[in-house]
Write an enzyme that holds these catalytic residues in place. Structure first.
Site, PDB file in Angstrom:
ATOM      1  N   LYS A  90      10.465  26.330-105.889  1.00  0.00           N
ATOM      2  CA  LYS A  90       9.528  26.772-104.832  1.00  0.00           C
ATOM      3  C   LYS A  90       8.712  25.595-104.319  1.00  0.00           C
ATOM      4  O   LYS A  90       8.586  25.384-103.111  1.00  0.00           O
ATOM      5  CB  LYS A  90       8.576  27.844-105.373  1.00  0.00           C
ATOM      6  N   ASN A  91       8.161  24.800-105.227  1.00  0.00           N
ATOM      7  CA  ASN A  91       7.236  23.737-104.810  1.00  0.00           C
ATOM      8  C   ASN A  91       7.937  22.505-104.257  1.00  0.00           C
ATOM      9  O   ASN A  91       7.288  21.557-103.834  1.00  0.00           O
ATOM     10  CB  ASN A  91       6.302  23.381-105.968  1.00  0.00           C
ATOM     11  N   ARG A 132       6.108  36.058-105.478  1.00  0.00           N
ATOM     12  CA  ARG A 132       5.853  34.882-104.645  1.00  0.00           C
ATOM     13  C   ARG A 132       6.641  33.672-105.125  1.00  0.00           C
ATOM     14  O   ARG A 132       7.024  32.812-104.360  1.00  0.00           O
ATOM     15  CB  ARG A 132       4.357  34.525-104.669  1.00  0.00           C
ATOM     16  N   CYS A 152      -8.002  30.480-103.157  1.00  0.00           N
ATOM     17  CA  CYS A 152      -7.197  31.581-103.710  1.00  0.00           C
ATOM     18  C   CYS A 152      -7.732  31.883-105.094  1.00  0.00           C
ATOM     19  O   CYS A 152      -8.716  31.298-105.532  1.00  0.00           O
ATOM     20  CB  CYS A 152      -5.723  31.212-103.732  1.00  0.00           C
ATOM     21  N   ASP A 169       0.793  24.603-113.772  1.00  0.00           N
ATOM     22  CA  ASP A 169       1.545  25.823-113.453  1.00  0.00           C
ATOM     23  C   ASP A 169       2.231  26.436-114.666  1.00  0.00           C
ATOM     24  O   ASP A 169       2.839  27.498-114.561  1.00  0.00           O
ATOM     25  CB  ASP A 169       2.596  25.527-112.367  1.00  0.00           C
ATOM     26  N   ARG A 189      -9.910  25.225-103.642  1.00  0.00           N
ATOM     27  CA  ARG A 189      -8.777  24.515-103.015  1.00  0.00           C
ATOM     28  C   ARG A 189      -9.144  23.917-101.656  1.00  0.00           C
ATOM     29  O   ARG A 189      -8.549  24.278-100.637  1.00  0.00           O
ATOM     30  CB  ARG A 189      -7.575  25.414-102.932  1.00  0.00           C
TER      31      ARG A 189
HETATM   32  C1  EPZ Z   1       0.598  22.099-105.599  1.00  0.00           C
HETATM   33  O1  EPZ Z   1      -0.577  22.658-104.998  1.00  0.00           O
HETATM   34  C2  EPZ Z   1       1.434  23.300-106.073  1.00  0.00           C
HETATM   35  N1  EPZ Z   1       1.770  24.126-104.941  1.00  0.00           N
HETATM   36  C3  EPZ Z   1       0.637  24.117-107.079  1.00  0.00           C
HETATM   37  O2  EPZ Z   1       1.476  25.175-107.576  1.00  0.00           O
HETATM   38  C4  EPZ Z   1       0.272  23.236-108.249  1.00  0.00           C
HETATM   39  O3  EPZ Z   1      -0.543  23.945-109.130  1.00  0.00           O
HETATM   40  C5  EPZ Z   1      -0.486  21.985-107.740  1.00  0.00           C
HETATM   41  O4  EPZ Z   1       0.276  21.291-106.737  1.00  0.00           O
HETATM   42  C6  EPZ Z   1      -0.765  21.000-108.873  1.00  0.00           C
HETATM   43  O5  EPZ Z   1       0.389  20.638-109.524  1.00  0.00           O
HETATM   44  C7  EPZ Z   1       2.814  23.769-104.157  1.00  0.00           C
HETATM   45  O6  EPZ Z   1       3.441  22.749-104.307  1.00  0.00           O
HETATM   46  C8  EPZ Z   1       3.189  24.719-103.060  1.00  0.00           C
HETATM   47  P1  EPZ Z   1      -3.199  19.657-105.329  1.00  0.00           P
HETATM   48  P2  EPZ Z   1      -1.605  21.753-104.164  1.00  0.00           P
HETATM   49  O7  EPZ Z   1      -3.506  19.300-103.930  1.00  0.00           O
HETATM   50  O8  EPZ Z   1      -0.851  20.791-103.345  1.00  0.00           O
HETATM   51  C9  EPZ Z   1      -7.973  19.583-105.540  1.00  0.00           C
HETATM   52  C10 EPZ Z   1       2.083  27.360-108.184  1.00  0.00           C
HETATM   53  O9  EPZ Z   1       1.682  28.125-109.072  1.00  0.00           O
HETATM   54  N2  EPZ Z   1      -7.901  19.132-104.128  1.00  0.00           N
HETATM   55  O10 EPZ Z   1      -2.545  18.643-106.179  1.00  0.00           O
HETATM   56  O11 EPZ Z   1      -2.560  22.660-103.501  1.00  0.00           O
HETATM   57  C11 EPZ Z   1      -7.559  21.057-105.689  1.00  0.00           C
HETATM   58  O12 EPZ Z   1      -8.581  21.928-105.378  1.00  0.00           O
HETATM   59  C12 EPZ Z   1       1.083  26.540-107.358  1.00  0.00           C
HETATM   60  O13 EPZ Z   1       3.283  27.204-107.893  1.00  0.00           O
HETATM   61  C13 EPZ Z   1      -9.056  18.751-103.486  1.00  0.00           C
HETATM   62  O14 EPZ Z   1     -10.151  18.762-104.079  1.00  0.00           O
HETATM   63  O15 EPZ Z   1      -2.335  20.999-105.379  1.00  0.00           O
HETATM   64  C14 EPZ Z   1      -7.108  21.130-107.121  1.00  0.00           C
HETATM   65  O16 EPZ Z   1      -8.202  21.341-107.945  1.00  0.00           O
HETATM   66  C15 EPZ Z   1      -0.335  26.852-107.681  1.00  0.00           C
HETATM   67  N3  EPZ Z   1      -8.972  18.369-102.188  1.00  0.00           N
HETATM   68  C16 EPZ Z   1      -6.503  19.753-107.339  1.00  0.00           C
HETATM   69  O17 EPZ Z   1      -7.016  18.894-106.323  1.00  0.00           O
HETATM   70  C17 EPZ Z   1      -7.779  18.360-101.494  1.00  0.00           C
HETATM   71  O18 EPZ Z   1      -7.745  18.030-100.298  1.00  0.00           O
HETATM   72  C18 EPZ Z   1      -4.966  19.758-107.278  1.00  0.00           C
HETATM   73  O19 EPZ Z   1      -4.545  20.186-106.016  1.00  0.00           O
HETATM   74  C19 EPZ Z   1      -6.612  18.758-102.161  1.00  0.00           C
HETATM   75  C20 EPZ Z   1      -6.681  19.145-103.493  1.00  0.00           C
END
Ligand code: EPZ
Length: 421
Positions: free
Chosen positions: A25-26, A400, A119, A308, A124
């Site tokens: 998915k990711n 999902r 969410c 995850d 996020r």
């Molecule tokens: C990706 O989300 C994955 N989703 C998530 O999987 C996964 O948990 C996450 O990476 C971490 O591995 C997809 O790929 C579709 P991040 P993403 O930006 O890109 C903070 C699942 O269950 N942050 O690395 O949203 C954020 O709030 C899902 O399959 C900021 O502060 O993850 C979080 O605490 C859930 N500012 C941390 O960084 C930003 O602009 C990691 O987020 C962006 C992120």
């Protein structure tokens, strides 16, 4: 009105057998976003039949693309792409809609999106996405939840991330793919899905290198051509199934797997007493009668332990011998599955982002609710090992990211069925 469904699980059956992992998915979600960059039609093979993929395809259609779902594949043609304003309703449905910001800007040099919003697992924010795009000369105006981006003066450059965000790294890679000159991303995320996005962009004639390391280099090209691509297998679905076998004292073989991607999970399950064997594209696990507790599990960006898989490992720890500690470092609100596990008889104490789990001999069946995708999968795992019957509500949340989870588990010996609620 959509039918509300759940899963009924009769626990106690061993999970045993062989299963082939589908595309991740990711990996597929950013690849679908990048599919609007080339001229012509792109084919994504091994595309999982999951809700998030269909939601992303829905947004692409609203932007004017043609998206055709076939047997295990998705065909995307960007020829009709006209829209650069992301449809509000749909983009709120799926956080990953934000992945479209980079490619729309890269192709059309302007984009309007609404905040994807938080969410269940955290606020996020998207500040790092916007910081990255601003570093490429995009002017960003935010008013009232709407973000208007003007890429008229986009230019290549250096992007430095304070935190290796997966989504922000992917957005900059896609925004810079058609931007003549060299863009360099520092402190980039290193997840396997980032490497896969590089693989897809380069299959379309892109010039991206360094994915999987902290520094990614994107040499922009004039245009990208269409391609057919097979994404990497889903390491989180793989990890979930390994945990299902572990809590039921079973034995499982994952085919079409990438052992290196499953290493953090396999190492923890070995610590809990499981045997694990790997071949080139296969991971085999066999479980003891009772697991023993791991000492501590801390979630980290890759190559650390994946957030995850945190909930599924917590579910496995609920009946392990001894006490283990879990610290969720990536998301600020990703322990909401604890209350439901405690309803099944688990002994878990939470303080902030830390959970202390003292294993009990057996969990018992109960009526519980999935509150997010991975938390929901964890409740199904707990139910497989529990005594009696469990009803897990909100199957839609689990759909999902898992294609017909109940059929996969039933093929491996589980007593599970989807029921209307
Ligand atoms: C990706 O989300 C994955 N989703 C998530 O999987 C996964 O948990 C996450 O990476 C971490 O591995 C997809 O790929 C579709 P991040 P993403 O930006 O890109 C903070 C699942 O269950 N942050 O690395 O949203 C954020 O709030 C899902 O399959 C900021 O502060 O993850 C979080 O605490 C859930 N500012 C941390 O960084 C930003 O602009 C990691 O987020 C962006 C992120």
């Amino acid at each position: 009105m959509e039918n509300v469904e759940g899963f009924r699980v009769l626990g106690g059956e061993k999970i045993e057998g062989q299963v082939r992992l589908q595309g991740a998915k990711n990996a597929v979600l950013p690849i679908l976003a990048a599919a609007l960059l080339p001229e012509g039609e792109t084919v994504i093979r091994d595309c999982p039949d999951i809700r998030d993929v269909h939601a992303m395809a829905g947004i692409l259609r609203q932007l004017g693309c043609r998206c055709q779902a076939g047997r295990n594949e998705m065909r995307v043609s960007s020829a009709g792409l006209t829209g650069w304003e992301m449809p509000d309703g749909l983009s709120k449905q799926i956080r990953s809609s934000i992945f479209l910001l980079g490619p729309i800007l890269g192709k059309l040099r302007r984009a309007t999106v609404t905040y994807p919003g938080g969410c269940e697992i955290g606020l996020r924010p998207i500040d790092l996405h916007l910081k990255g795009l601003r570093a490429l000369g995009v002017s960003v105006r935010e008013d009232g939840g709407v973000i208007r981006c003007d890429g008229g003066n986009m230019h290549p450059g250096d992007v430095y991330f304070d935190y290796p965000s997966v989504g922000a790294t992917e957005n900059v890679m896609m925004a810079a793919a058609l931007l003549p000159g060299v863009t360099t991303v520092h402190n980039a995320a290193r997840e396997p899905e980032i490497e896969d996005l590089q693989g897809f962009l380069n299959a379309m004639g892109g010039r991206v290198s360094g994915a999987g390391t902290q520094v990614i280099r994107i040499e922009g090209v004039e245009k990208l051509r269409s391609a057919a691509y097979t994404p990497i297998p889903d390491r989180i679905v793989g990890g979930t199934l390994l945990c299902a076998a572990a809590v039921t004292g079973g034995e499982i073989s994952l085919d079409n797997a990438r052992p290196a991607d499953l290493l953090p999970v396999a190492e923890k399950l070995k610590e809990m007493g499981c045997g694990v064997e790997t071949e080139k594209t296969r991971v085999r696990l066999w479980a003891p009668a009772r697991l023993r507790a791991f000492s501590c599990l801390q979630t980290q960006p890759h190559p650390g332990f994946p957030t995850d898989m945190q909930a599924q490992m917590l579910a496995a720890a609920c009946t392990a011998e001894g006490t283990g500690v879990i610290v969720e470092n990536v998301f600020e609100n990703r322990l909401s599955h604890v209350a439901d596990l405690c309803r099944m008889g688990a002994d878990i104490r939470v303080s902030g982002r830390t959970a202390v789990v003292t294993g009990v001999k057996k969990l018992h069946g109960a009526r519980v609710s999935a509150r997010d995708l991975r938390g929901g999968a964890a409740l199904v795992i707990a139910a497989l090992g529990a005594e009696g019957e469990t009803t897990v509500e909100n199957a839609a949340l689990i759909d999902r990211g898992y294609a017909r989870l109940e059929s996969t588990l039933a093929c491996l010996g589980a007593k599970i069925e989807r029921i209307p609620l």
